[in-house]
Design an enzyme around this catalytic site. Structure first.
Site, short mmCIF file in Angstrom:
data_model
loop_
_atom_site.label_atom_id
_atom_site.label_comp_id
_atom_site.label_asym_id
_atom_site.label_seq_id
_atom_site.Cartn_x
_atom_site.Cartn_y
_atom_site.Cartn_z
N ARG A 1 37.30 46.31 37.14
CA ARG A 1 38.52 46.23 36.33
C ARG A 1 38.25 46.50 34.85
O ARG A 1 39.14 46.99 34.13
CB ARG A 1 39.17 44.86 36.51
CG ARG A 1 40.61 44.75 35.96
CD ARG A 1 41.24 43.44 36.39
NE ARG A 1 42.66 43.36 36.01
CZ ARG A 1 43.14 42.57 35.06
NH1 ARG A 1 42.31 41.78 34.36
NH2 ARG A 1 44.43 42.54 34.78
N ILE B 1 48.24 46.21 32.30
CA ILE B 1 47.59 46.18 33.61
C ILE B 1 47.96 44.84 34.22
O ILE B 1 47.90 43.80 33.56
CB ILE B 1 46.06 46.36 33.46
CG1 ILE B 1 45.37 46.38 34.84
CG2 ILE B 1 45.45 45.29 32.58
CD1 ILE B 1 43.88 46.72 34.75
N SER B 2 48.39 44.85 35.48
CA SER B 2 48.94 43.65 36.10
C SER B 2 47.89 42.56 36.29
O SER B 2 46.69 42.83 36.41
CB SER B 2 49.56 43.98 37.46
OG SER B 2 50.69 44.80 37.31
N GLN B 3 48.36 41.33 36.35
CA GLN B 3 47.53 40.19 36.66
C GLN B 3 46.86 40.40 38.03
O GLN B 3 47.51 40.83 38.98
CB GLN B 3 48.40 38.94 36.69
CG GLN B 3 47.68 37.66 37.07
CD GLN B 3 48.65 36.50 37.24
OE1 GLN B 3 49.86 36.69 37.22
NE2 GLN B 3 48.12 35.32 37.41
#
Length: 237
Positions: A60, A86-88
């Site tokens: 990530r 950027i999503s959790q």
């Protein structure tokens, strides 16, 4: 070094973009910790083995701005520029789990962003088609996929509301921006028996993650899953 001075120094380093990157082993340890936290936070709906393996593998920190790389494995969304995030990781796992992907599936993603969600999907499914309306983000993501060896990810710059008709039908569709309604073109491009996951709701209002299922006979069912917060789906629709 006292705690206040350390915090001030660290903040200054972040501000001036001088954070020293971690080693591969340190990133690996943080990634494993992140996955454990995601599993723990998932409660009675833990991610399946294929999703856990994908999130343990996908780095990530390569999908966020360099100055934020040391924060990449916290279970939080992060800014990626152009007003996008950027999503959790927990949400990435939840959305991916809802798709019930199989190894031969073809997936459409709406909202490439930095490419992290697409990379997770690409570790599980056979092919991923991903559309991003913001050209700089789309170009950066395409280069990132190439450098990381994701040959099964195809990218496009455009309005995701209208999908990718020439590549349809898709076994699964994932939308990573909030729409006011389920886009009819995407529903049309979903294969009978397929699943779509899409956040629905207005900006700054309560949004819900929705599971849309197209039955083998073509009928459609929807189910509300959890409240979420996403950036709005952009485009001319």
């Amino acid at each position: 070094m006292n705690r206040q001075f350390a915090a001030a120094t660290f903040g200054a380093l972040i501000y001036f973009g001088c954070v020293i990157p971690l080693s591969a082993a340190e990133y690996e340890a943080l990634r494993q910790k992140m996955v454990r936290e995601v599993i723990a936070a998932s409660g009675n709906s833990p991610p399946g083995a294929s999703i856990v393996a994908a999130m343990e593998k996908v780095e990530r920190h390569r999908f966020v701005p360099a100055w934020l790389s040391i924060f990449a494995y916290r279970n939080h969304p992060l800014p990626i520029g152009h007003g996008q995030t950027i999503s959790q990781p927990l949400i990435v796992a939840r959305m991916t789990e809802l798709l019930k992907l199989k190894k031969d599936d073809k997936v459409l993603e709406i909202g490439t962003g930095s490419g992290y969600q697409a990379a997770v999907l690409a570790e599980i499914a056979k092919s991923v088609y991903t559309i991003e309306i913001i050209e700089p983000l789309a170009n950066e993501a395409a280069r990132r996929f190439q450098s990381l060896g994701y040959d099964n990810v195809k990218t496009r710059i455009g309005d995701g509301y209208y999908g990718w008709p020439e590549a349809a039908p898709f076994d699964a569709i994932l939308v990573t921006a909030a729409a006011s309604h389920v886009p009819p073109p995407l529903l049309k491009q979903l294969k009978p028996g397929g699943r779509m996951v899409v956040p629905l709701g207005a900006p700054f209002m309560t949004q819900y993650l929705m599971l849309v299922e197209k039955q083998p006979d073509g009928s459609v069912t929807t189910r509300q899953i959890v409240p979420v917060r996403f950036v709005p789906l952009r485009g001319g629709h």
